[in-house]
Design a protein around this motif. Structure first.
Motif, PDB file in Angstrom:
ATOM      1  N   THR A  44      25.011 -69.276  70.511  1.00  0.00           N
ATOM      2  CA  THR A  44      25.365 -70.276  71.526  1.00  0.00           C
ATOM      3  C   THR A  44      24.168 -71.173  71.815  1.00  0.00           C
ATOM      4  O   THR A  44      24.298 -72.409  71.902  1.00  0.00           O
ATOM      5  CB  THR A  44      25.810 -69.595  72.830  1.00  0.00           C
ATOM      6  N   LEU A  45      22.993 -70.554  71.958  1.00  0.00           N
ATOM      7  CA  LEU A  45      21.773 -71.307  72.229  1.00  0.00           C
ATOM      8  C   LEU A  45      21.447 -72.263  71.085  1.00  0.00           C
ATOM      9  O   LEU A  45      21.221 -73.462  71.315  1.00  0.00           O
ATOM     10  CB  LEU A  45      20.604 -70.341  72.443  1.00  0.00           C
ATOM     11  N   PHE A  46      21.462 -71.766  69.853  1.00  0.00           N
ATOM     12  CA  PHE A  46      21.071 -72.580  68.702  1.00  0.00           C
ATOM     13  C   PHE A  46      22.064 -73.719  68.439  1.00  0.00           C
ATOM     14  O   PHE A  46      21.681 -74.873  68.268  1.00  0.00           O
ATOM     15  CB  PHE A  46      20.937 -71.707  67.452  1.00  0.00           C
ATOM     16  N   THR A  47      23.345 -73.378  68.416  1.00  0.00           N
ATOM     17  CA  THR A  47      24.354 -74.414  68.152  1.00  0.00           C
ATOM     18  C   THR A  47      24.528 -75.329  69.353  1.00  0.00           C
ATOM     19  O   THR A  47      24.889 -76.496  69.206  1.00  0.00           O
ATOM     20  CB  THR A  47      25.703 -73.779  67.776  1.00  0.00           C
ATOM     21  N   GLY A  48      24.269 -74.787  70.564  1.00  0.00           N
ATOM     22  CA  GLY A  48      24.392 -75.598  71.767  1.00  0.00           C
ATOM     23  C   GLY A  48      23.355 -76.705  71.823  1.00  0.00           C
ATOM     24  O   GLY A  48      23.653 -77.832  72.231  1.00  0.00           O
ATOM     25  N   ALA A 172      34.205 -80.389  65.815  1.00  0.00           N
ATOM     26  CA  ALA A 172      33.562 -79.134  65.425  1.00  0.00           C
ATOM     27  C   ALA A 172      32.235 -78.903  66.129  1.00  0.00           C
ATOM     28  O   ALA A 172      31.899 -77.765  66.475  1.00  0.00           O
ATOM     29  CB  ALA A 172      33.361 -79.115  63.910  1.00  0.00           C
ATOM     30  N   ILE A 173      31.458 -79.958  66.331  1.00  0.00           N
ATOM     31  CA  ILE A 173      30.136 -79.812  66.939  1.00  0.00           C
ATOM     32  C   ILE A 173      30.245 -79.279  68.365  1.00  0.00           C
ATOM     33  O   ILE A 173      29.487 -78.402  68.784  1.00  0.00           O
ATOM     34  CB  ILE A 173      29.376 -81.149  66.913  1.00  0.00           C
ATOM     35  N   SER A 174      31.216 -79.779  69.121  1.00  0.00           N
ATOM     36  CA  SER A 174      31.424 -79.283  70.487  1.00  0.00           C
ATOM     37  C   SER A 174      32.039 -77.885  70.479  1.00  0.00           C
ATOM     38  O   SER A 174      31.729 -77.048  71.329  1.00  0.00           O
ATOM     39  CB  SER A 174      32.335 -80.232  71.264  1.00  0.00           C
ATOM     40  N   ILE A 219      23.504 -71.951  61.343  1.00  0.00           N
ATOM     41  CA  ILE A 219      23.587 -72.981  60.299  1.00  0.00           C
ATOM     42  C   ILE A 219      24.929 -72.885  59.591  1.00  0.00           C
ATOM     43  O   ILE A 219      25.606 -73.888  59.347  1.00  0.00           O
ATOM     44  CB  ILE A 219      22.432 -72.821  59.297  1.00  0.00           C
ATOM     45  N   GLN A 220      25.324 -71.639  59.296  1.00  0.00           N
ATOM     46  CA  GLN A 220      26.613 -71.430  58.632  1.00  0.00           C
ATOM     47  C   GLN A 220      27.775 -71.926  59.487  1.00  0.00           C
ATOM     48  O   GLN A 220      28.693 -72.573  58.993  1.00  0.00           O
ATOM     49  CB  GLN A 220      26.787 -69.932  58.338  1.00  0.00           C
ATOM     50  N   ALA A 221      27.735 -71.624  60.785  1.00  0.00           N
ATOM     51  CA  ALA A 221      28.838 -71.994  61.671  1.00  0.00           C
ATOM     52  C   ALA A 221      28.992 -73.501  61.790  1.00  0.00           C
ATOM     53  O   ALA A 221      30.111 -74.040  61.680  1.00  0.00           O
ATOM     54  CB  ALA A 221      28.613 -71.373  63.053  1.00  0.00           C
ATOM     55  N   VAL A 222      27.886 -74.201  61.987  1.00  0.00           N
ATOM     56  CA  VAL A 222      27.942 -75.660  62.141  1.00  0.00           C
ATOM     57  C   VAL A 222      28.466 -76.319  60.865  1.00  0.00           C
ATOM     58  O   VAL A 222      29.342 -77.194  60.911  1.00  0.00           O
ATOM     59  CB  VAL A 222      26.550 -76.218  62.507  1.00  0.00           C
TER      60      VAL A 222
END
Length: 230
Positions: A44-48, A172-174, A219-222
Motif C-alpha cells: 500500500t505504501l509503495f504503490t500509494g 489501475a493506478i488508483s 512493481i508487479q502489481a502496478v
C-alpha cells in the motif's frame, strides 16, 4: 508502453519477489498471519506513493460491492499463500500458482461472458497438462501446504476476474493501493491479536526479505493492472 512489455516486467518482478517471500517465511519464528498483513500494508505504501504522484481517484460508489469481493479474495488468498510457502518448496508453490490462470479464464467466461478462442483453449490445456505432469514427476503429495497453495491461487484467480470488471470503469493506478490496504485491514479485523505478532516480526531478520518481496510485488502489481487496462 505496450501490454506485452508491462506483462513481462510483471512476471519477472513476481518471480524475483517470490524468492524473497520464501526466505522470509522459512524463518522458524515467522508468522504467516503477521507476514500477510505486513505485506499488504507495505505494498500500500509503495504503490500509494506512485499513485499520489500520478493523481489518485476515489472509486465510484457503484463499485464498492466489487471492492468488497476482491478484498475478501485477496485477503484470504494472501494468507493462504503465506501459510503455503512456509510448508512447501517455492518450486511447488510456483507450479500450483499456474492453476490461478485457469481459474481466471474459466471465471471470466462464466461471470464476464468472455469467449475463448481456440488458441486460448489450447493454452489452458497446456497449462493444465504442465501442472499435472510436473506434479507427477516431482511426486507432489496433497498435504496442508499444497492445499493452502491451491486455495490461495484459486482465490487470486477469482479476484483477478473481479479486477477486470472493476478496471473497465476505474483506473489501475488508483486501484492498486486501495486494493492493497483493504485486504490488510480485513485480516487485522478478523484477527486483531496479529498486531502483536506484527510488532515482533518487524524487529526480526525475516523483515528484510519480506521488505524486498513487497518492493518487487509492488512493481508487479502496478505493471499487471496497467496491462489489464490495455
Amino acid at each position: 508502453m505496450s501490454w506485452q512489455i508491462l506483462l513481462a516486467i510483471s512476471i519477472v518482478s513476481i518471480s524475483i519477489g517470490n524468492l524473497y517471500q520464501r526466505v522470509a517465511m522459512k524463518e522458524d519464528d515467522s508468522d504467516p498471519f503477521a507476514g500477510a498483513i505486513i505485506f499488504q500494508l507495505l505494498i500500500t505504501l509503495f504503490t500509494g506513493l506512485f499513485a499520489v504522484s500520478k493523481g489518485i481517484n476515489l472509486p465510484p460508489l457503484n463499485l464498492l460491492w466489487y471492492f468488497a469481493i476482491s478484498t475478501t479474495f485477496y485477503g484470504l488468498g494472501t494468507l493462504s499463500y503465506f501459510h503455503a510457502i512456509k510448508l512447501i518448496e517455492a518450486s511447488e508453490s510456483t507450479i500450483l500458482a499456474s492453476i490461478g490462470s485457469i481459474v481466471t479464464v474459466v471465471s471470466a467466461y462464466i461471470f464476464l461472458g468472455e469467449r475463448l478462442s481456440s488458441n486460448q483453449l489450447i493454452g489452458v490445456g497446456f497449462i493444465l497438462a504442465s501442472v499435472v505432469l510436473i506434479a507427477f514427476k516431482k511426486k507432489m503429495s496433497l498435504n496442508r501446504g499444497t492445499l493452502f497453495s491451491i486455495l490461495g491461487t484459486t482465490l487470486y484467480g477469482l479476484a483477478v476476474t473481479n479486477d477486470v470488471y472493476i478496471l473497465r470503469s476505474y483506473d489501475a493506478i488508483s486501484y492498486t493501493p486501495i486494493m492493497s490496504v483493504l485486504p490488510g485491514l480485513f485480516l487485522m479485523a478478523i484477527k486483531p491479536s496479529a498486531i502483536k505478532s506484527i510488532i515482533h516480526t518487524i524487529s526480526k531478520p525475516a523483515m528484510k526479505p519480506l521488505l524486498l518481496y513487497c518492493v518487487f510485488y509492488s512493481i508487479q502489481a502496478v505493471t499487471y493492472y496497467a496491462a489489464l487496462e490495455h
